[in-house]
Enzyme design. Structure first.
Site, mmCIF file in Angstrom:
data_model
loop_
_atom_site.group_PDB
_atom_site.id
_atom_site.type_symbol
_atom_site.label_atom_id
_atom_site.label_comp_id
_atom_site.label_asym_id
_atom_site.label_seq_id
_atom_site.Cartn_x
_atom_site.Cartn_y
_atom_site.Cartn_z
ATOM 1 N N GLY A 234 -41.740 9.495 4.416
ATOM 2 C CA GLY A 234 -43.815 9.381 3.833
ATOM 3 C C GLY A 234 -43.935 10.985 3.321
ATOM 4 O O GLY A 234 -44.941 10.711 2.812
ATOM 5 N N ARG A 640 -34.248 27.243 18.122
ATOM 6 C CA ARG A 640 -33.438 26.038 18.717
ATOM 7 C C ARG A 640 -33.475 25.146 18.145
ATOM 8 O O ARG A 640 -33.783 23.938 18.084
ATOM 9 C CB ARG A 640 -32.902 26.304 20.195
ATOM 10 N N GLY A 716 -38.497 20.187 9.477
ATOM 11 C CA GLY A 716 -39.115 19.190 8.506
ATOM 12 C C GLY A 716 -39.440 19.574 7.229
ATOM 13 O O GLY A 716 -39.262 18.597 6.180
ATOM 14 N N GLU A 717 -40.613 20.612 7.208
ATOM 15 C CA GLU A 717 -41.140 20.585 5.722
ATOM 16 C C GLU A 717 -40.007 22.343 5.136
ATOM 17 O O GLU A 717 -40.222 22.056 4.211
ATOM 18 C CB GLU A 717 -42.417 20.918 6.097
HETATM 19 MO MO1 MOS Z 1 -45.888 16.261 6.889
HETATM 20 S S1 MOS Z 1 -46.886 16.993 4.640
HETATM 21 O O1 MOS Z 1 -47.420 17.262 7.902
HETATM 22 O O2 MOS Z 1 -45.760 15.346 7.383
#
Ligand code: MOS
Length: 757
Positions: A234, A640, A716-717
């Site tokens: 996404g 961690r 993730g970001e």
């Molecule tokens: Mo992230 S841009 O909050 O999927």
């Protein structure tokens, strides 16, 4: 608590949903098919601004297979969600088919529904729309902005300090519109049963999607179910609902048939969000020995006609460095484009391109090693919020990265390093991303068939969330992974978080842990209360659960005894499912909750962030003007790491996206009509395997127990932040060309004075 097998937490556990994906058995939203399903194809506006004068649907309606043509005049009541409530939406959903106003090219103005996709596509081409066009505002640069700027963070007197600073830089950095381009297209399949609807969706947040669509469709929340079993990525583009969901649901309601609407790649460029353009002026003032005295970060970001989306480029600026005088301001610039949306590392990724590029320029001006400049100005508390950091090891990221890339060998002069007939450049960039613990609930069920089920209405967007749940259950119960069933991506499950802001993992861990602890606790009580149980009459505290087997603590369970079909009710223990059978208990269910960090008095006393650094090396061949990124070392301090395999994948994937951002990506709009000119996979370039350097990821793995009991933050970001400035600095080091507007193009590099390698 009993002993558990060697902890699975932290290990590179292969994804439990991997076989489903590699065999094609995983059902993505567009894979759902139903009896009598019809197909919807939207008609997009061919102007960027104006009004619809007329829509002629007669020809389309007479075409074979066409069932229905909807537009603003006949779609019937839709209810607009208001901004500012406690759910996340965007102006495209709030305004779809609302009126006859066209605000951007490609805006859906009609939708044709037919028996087949082919018939619907042909029907959509036959809809005749006439417009009264206005002149759209498609100006590329945002520098015409004259409105008020909002101050986001301020301390000291940055202007006075800048004016008197002995060394300063003052430059503007630009990042273009980028489009998410996930492999899986946005899609909705709407299936009504009476007055209730099930939406098979491509959603990063099924719970939020449900609330928004209930409002749009005028239904009680309980009458909407949203399902996202798997997501083909996404990157933020699927955080919030888009109009295809509204159109599929409205058409299915009218037709009383299931309807599928799958957004194609071309529509993806105009209808389901993008990272907006940013223009960021950075002013840094420093002493002669490189101590920052003033930081000013004034950024403008683009948005659509109706949206109030801001790309928060200055979020990391107030706490990354120690500096007494600072201000961050923003302004929002409207254009006739579709609504922007968060895209992987929103704010931080373009923001740190600007700030870190300016730091590199300051280092050049100071005649100082950029690594030393970073070390010298590192902050030991959050000077923006005036709070201590929960856990920050950014300096260690720098030293480890420098060691790995061989920074000591770096000679500072432009074009001074050579290898194999190529010029080498090296650069670095810092990364940061916020951490938090957001609300979550989950349930755990110990079943008589020897399986454990865990349920939560969060979703796995490709990051490994299914596996994290299984790891937590395995760590506490010892039940093998192939006997653990994880159910996610369905609003009929206990409410879970949106997979956004890199906060799903830190949210689901406490809820799952408390649910499984409660389930085990009840199991042990049952074992002591059941007359037929060998543990009858003991205290639950005297029992433990190991490898899925209940046993007395002083009688350690023998590994290998579990799950024997004829398991003896012996001193070796009793498999949990046998305990349930002896007690005549069906399945044992327990719930758990995560209390959010914003309601936790302790967490509120800290600044919660992850950190990292990228060290990049480029190779430049001046004779043929070829630039390649040759190596990237990514050193991350993200708390961690729960699953080293999936975690490493996140940073690697983000670094790949960062290479694309730096060298290739940018959506280009036709200046008259506002159509994305490169709105396809042939012309919008992303990094491919052939473009990739050797990538190397290191996690420092310091637990952050302020965020949760596992010490885990999100990953993730953050990996995408800091890549672009590291590469751009390496490009400068190799070529002498400073690129302040992404992507770095060959045309920029042709300005290099370095002629020979
Ligand atoms: Mo992230 S841009 O909050 O999927």
């Amino acid at each position: 608590m009993g002993t558990t097998p060697a902890s699975i937490i932290g290990t590179p556990t292969p994804r439990i949903d991997g076989p489903l994906k590699t065999t094609g058995a995983a059902e993505y939203s567009a894979d759902f098919h139903f009896e009598r399903m019809a197909y919807a194809v939207p008609v997009g506006a061919h102007i960027a601004s104006g009004r619809i004068r007329s829509i002629d649907t007669a020809q389309a309606e007479q075409m074979p297979g066409v069932l229905l043509v909807l537009h603003h005049g006949n779609i019937g009541p839709l209810y607009r969600t208001a901004p500012g409530d406690d759910y996340a939406t965007n102006s495209e959903v709030r305004s779809a088919f609302e009126d006859d106003v066209v605000r951007h090219w490609g805006q859906h103005v009609a939708v044709v529904v037919a028996d087949t996709l082919e018939a619907a596509t042909a029907g959509a081409a036959a809809v005749r729309v006439q417009y009264d066009p206005d002149t759209p505002n498609l100006r590329v640069s945002l520098d015409d902005y004259s409105g008020k700027r909002k101050s986001i963070s301020r301390r000291g007197d940055p202007d006075a300090a800048f004016a008197t600073a002995p060394v300063k830089v003052d430059y503007t950095y630009v990042t273009p519109i980028e489009t998410h381009n996930p492999i899986e297209m946005h899609a909705s399949v709407a299936v009504w049963a009476g007055d209730t609807v099930t939406l098979y969706e491509t959603s990063q947040g099924v719970v939020n999607h449900r609330v928004v669509m209930a409002q749009v469709l005028g239904l009680p929340v309980e009458d909407v179910r949203v399902v996202t079993r798997f997501l083909g990525s996404g990157f933020g583009g699927k955080l919030f609902p888009w109009p295809q969901s509204t159109l599929a649901a409205a058409a299915a309601r009218q037709l009383k048939r299931p309807v599928k609407l799958s957004v194609d790649r071309r529509m993806m460029f105009s209808n389901v969000g993008h990272r907006p353009r940013t223009e960021q002026r950075i002013r840094l003032g420093a002493t002669k020995d490189g101590k920052l005295t003033s930081i000013r970060h004034d950024f403008l970001t683009q948005t659509s006609q109706l949206d109030d989306f801001i790309e928060h480029c200055g979020e990391q600026t107030p706490f990354l460095y120690s500096c007494p005088n600072l201000e961050v301001t923003t302004g929002m610039v409207r254009r006739n484009v579709g609504a922007p949306a968060p895209m992987r590392g929103p704010g931080a990724v373009p923001g740190l391109f600007a700030l870190e590029s300016a730091m590199d320029e300051l280092a050049v001006k100071l005649n100082m090693d950029p690594l030393e400049l970073h070390m010298k100005n590192d902050a030991d508390r959050d000077e923006g919020k005036n709070l201590p950091f929960s856990s920050r090891h950014l300096k260690e990221c720098y030293t480890v990265g420098a060691e790995k890339i061989g920074w000591k060998q770096r000679t500072p002069q432009v074009g001074s390093m050579r290898r194999n007939g190529k010029i080498i450049g090296m650069g670095m960039g810092a990364a940061s991303w916020s951490a938090a613990r957001i609300p979550c609930s989950a349930s755990v069920e110990l079943c008589q068939n020897g399986r454990v089920c865990v349920r939560c209405a969060t979703q796995d967007i490709g990051t490994g969330t299914y596996t994290i749940f299984a790891q937590v259950i395995h760590a506490r119960t010892g039940v093998p992974l192939d006997r653990i069933d994880v159910f996610l991506g369905d609003t009929s499950l206990p409410a879970g978080p949106t997979s956004g802001g890199s906060m799903a993992t830190s949210a689901v861990l406490p809820a799952t842990t408390s649910a499984v602890n409660e389930a085990v606790n009840r199991l042990l009580h049952i074992a002591t209360l059941t007359p037929a149980s060998p543990f009858h009459g003991l205290k639950p505290e005297a029992l433990a659960l190991t490898n899925g087997v209940v046993h007395a603590k002083e009688q350690p369970q023998v590994v290998g005894a579990a799950y024997h079909p004829d398991a003896q009710l012996s001193v070796n223990g009793v498999p949990f499912e046998e305990v349930l059978k002896l007690a005549n208990v069906g399945n044992l269910m327990a719930n758990g909750k995560t209390n959010p960090s914003f309601e936790d008095p302790k967490a509120k006393q800290y600044s919660l962030h992850s950190y990292g650094a990228h060290f990049a090396e480029v190779e430049w061949e001046p004779d043929i003007a070829r630039l390649r990124v040759s190596r990237i070392f990514s050193i991350f301090d993200c708390g961690r790491i729960i699953n080293k395999g999936a975690g490493t994948n996140q940073i690697l994937g983000a670094a790949v996206m960062g290479v694309g951002m730096t060298l290739f990506e940018g959506t280009v709009y036709d200046p008259q009509r506002g159509q994305p000119i490169n709105g396809n996979f042939a012309d919008y370039l992303v990094a491919t395997c052939a473009d990739l350097p050797d990538l190397d990821v290191t996690f420092l793995d310091y637990p952050d127990y302020i965020v949760n009991e596992y010490g885990a933050r999100g990953i993730g970001e953050i990996g995408m932040a800091g890549v672009a400035p590291a590469i751009a600095a390496a490009v400068y080091h190799a070529t002498g060309v400073r690129v302040r507007e992404l992507p770095v193009r060959v045309e920029d590099l042709l300005k290099s004075d370095i002629r020979e390698a």
